[in-house]
Scaffold this motif. Structure first.
Motif, short mmCIF file in Angstrom:
data_model
loop_
_atom_site.label_atom_id
_atom_site.label_comp_id
_atom_site.label_asym_id
_atom_site.label_seq_id
_atom_site.Cartn_x
_atom_site.Cartn_y
_atom_site.Cartn_z
N TYR A 22 0.83 -1.20 0.00
CA TYR A 22 0.00 0.00 0.00
C TYR A 22 0.87 1.26 0.00
O TYR A 22 0.56 2.23 -0.71
CB TYR A 22 -0.92 0.01 1.21
CG TYR A 22 -1.81 1.23 1.30
CD1 TYR A 22 -2.64 1.59 0.25
CD2 TYR A 22 -1.80 2.03 2.43
CE1 TYR A 22 -3.45 2.71 0.31
CE2 TYR A 22 -2.61 3.15 2.51
CZ TYR A 22 -3.43 3.49 1.45
OH TYR A 22 -4.22 4.62 1.52
N THR A 26 0.75 3.99 -2.99
CA THR A 26 0.47 5.40 -2.75
C THR A 26 1.56 6.29 -3.33
O THR A 26 1.28 7.33 -3.94
CB THR A 26 0.33 5.67 -1.25
OG1 THR A 26 -0.71 4.85 -0.72
CG2 THR A 26 -0.03 7.12 -0.98
N HIS A 150 -7.12 9.29 -11.78
CA HIS A 150 -8.53 9.04 -11.43
C HIS A 150 -8.90 7.58 -11.68
O HIS A 150 -9.58 6.95 -10.85
CB HIS A 150 -9.44 9.96 -12.24
CG HIS A 150 -10.90 9.71 -12.01
ND1 HIS A 150 -11.64 8.84 -12.80
CD2 HIS A 150 -11.76 10.17 -11.06
CE1 HIS A 150 -12.88 8.79 -12.36
NE2 HIS A 150 -12.99 9.59 -11.32
N ALA A 153 -7.13 5.30 -9.05
CA ALA A 153 -7.73 5.53 -7.73
C ALA A 153 -9.12 4.89 -7.65
O ALA A 153 -9.50 4.34 -6.60
CB ALA A 153 -7.81 7.03 -7.44
N THR A 154 -9.86 4.94 -8.75
CA THR A 154 -11.19 4.32 -8.79
C THR A 154 -11.10 2.81 -8.69
O THR A 154 -11.89 2.17 -7.97
CB THR A 154 -11.93 4.73 -10.08
OG1 THR A 154 -12.07 6.15 -10.13
CG2 THR A 154 -13.31 4.07 -10.15
N TRP A 155 -10.15 2.22 -9.40
CA TRP A 155 -9.98 0.77 -9.34
C TRP A 155 -9.56 0.31 -7.94
O TRP A 155 -9.94 -0.75 -7.49
CB TRP A 155 -8.93 0.32 -10.37
CG TRP A 155 -9.36 0.56 -11.78
CD1 TRP A 155 -10.63 0.51 -12.29
CD2 TRP A 155 -8.52 0.93 -12.88
NE1 TRP A 155 -10.63 0.81 -13.62
CE2 TRP A 155 -9.36 1.08 -14.03
CE3 TRP A 155 -7.15 1.16 -13.04
CZ2 TRP A 155 -8.86 1.43 -15.29
CZ3 TRP A 155 -6.64 1.50 -14.29
CH2 TRP A 155 -7.49 1.63 -15.40
N ALA A 157 -10.21 1.97 -5.04
CA ALA A 157 -11.09 2.46 -3.98
C ALA A 157 -11.76 1.36 -3.14
O ALA A 157 -11.80 1.47 -1.91
CB ALA A 157 -12.15 3.39 -4.58
N PRO A 158 -12.29 0.28 -3.73
CA PRO A 158 -12.92 -0.75 -2.89
C PRO A 158 -11.96 -1.45 -1.93
O PRO A 158 -12.41 -2.09 -0.98
CB PRO A 158 -13.49 -1.74 -3.94
CG PRO A 158 -13.70 -0.92 -5.16
CD PRO A 158 -12.55 0.03 -5.17
N ALA A 160 -9.61 0.26 -0.27
CA ALA A 160 -9.16 1.25 0.71
C ALA A 160 -9.62 0.91 2.14
O ALA A 160 -8.82 1.04 3.07
CB ALA A 160 -9.64 2.64 0.30
N ASN A 164 -7.10 0.71 5.34
CA ASN A 164 -7.28 1.58 6.50
C ASN A 164 -7.40 0.76 7.78
O ASN A 164 -6.86 1.15 8.83
CB ASN A 164 -8.53 2.45 6.31
CG ASN A 164 -8.37 3.46 5.21
OD1 ASN A 164 -7.26 3.86 4.86
ND2 ASN A 164 -9.47 3.89 4.62
#
Length: 251
Positions: A22, A26, A150, A153-155, A157-158, A160, A164
């Motif tokens: 990760y 990033t 974009h 980041a969209t790919w 996102a699920p 994330a 976290n």
């Protein structure tokens, strides 16, 4: 100072691998060159492999709940700062709620994307993602930075909420131990653990010593052997005394 970490079990090893990936993702996501975005995308594929265990999500949810129950037991302790405790509990509630909303395996949206899976299949081969192999991917790489950012980041996102959650748990784990100053006589250190269960150890050493720890441990004994690197980077036994800090961490 350089900090080395060693996981005592497979679960923590998996979390540390995902955390490392990760951080790499990033970093490269925020770079502008298409080749750097290529690394960010292939890092998502690596995360799919590591996070592919079906029980990882449930493991994290169970550990979050266990941490909540443990921390709530400190509410009656007058030595505990209630504001800090409430903030951690709120953070645990937040990551838990986000994790519950995940559907299917982590990264299932990427697995369901045929175009991304075609790229994944080619990147397994050395040099397999050349423009003549994947012209559509090469065309995508020529898009502006903002659009590529974009899309990636969209790919991602699920996944994330998973990242976290593991970041919070690893933070709590790292803060669970107190560092102690140790000396490795002639570059070697042993400690009997007497069957006490730990999740992870953290070893801090001054980089000026040029000492690299090789660590092995189980529930009975911890063994650290320091080595050094010459010009050929090949590890060589270090025979000098090495001061270091040792932190044994456990939830």
């Amino acid at each position: 100072m350089i900090v080395y970490e060693y996981p005592f079990n497979e679960r923590i090893r998996t979390l540390l691998r995902l955390e490392d990936l990760y951080e790499k993702f990033t970093f490269f996501l925020n770079q502008e060159h298409p080749l750097q975005h290529h690394v960010a995308l292939t890092t998502i594929f690596d995360m799919l492999e590591v996070a592919g265990r079906a029980d990882l999500k449930s493991d994290l949810l169970q550990e979050i709940e266990r941490q909540k129950q443990t921390l709530m037991g400190y509410r009656t302790n007058p030595a505990v700062q209630t504001e800090m405790l409430d903030a951690i509990l709120e953070e645990l509630d937040s990551v838990s709620a986000a994790l519950v909303t995940l559907q299917g395996k982590p990264g299932q949206n990427v697995r369901d994307n045929e175009w991304l899976m075609s790229i994944r299949g080619r990147t397994i081969m050395p040099g397999g993602a050349c423009e003549f192999d994947l012209p559509s991917y090469y065309a995508w790489q020529q898009r502006p930075f903002e659009q590529r950012y974009h899309d990636i980041a969209t790919w991602f996102a699920p996944m994330a909420p998973l990242c976290n959650a593991l970041a919070l748990l690893l933070r709590l784990l790292r803060n669970s131990g107190a560092p102690k100053k140790m000396i490795a006589n002639a570059g070697s250190y042993q400690q009997m653990l007497q069957g006490k269960v730990y999740q992870m150890l953290r070893l801090t050493v001054d980089e000026s010593f040029g000492a690299i720890p090789e660590i092995s441990a189980n529930k009975y004994m911890l063994w650290v052997r320091f080595t050094s690197q010459g010009g050929d980077c090949k590890p060589k036994p270090l025979e000098e005394d090495v001061p270091f800090e040792l932190t044994l961490c456990n939830f």
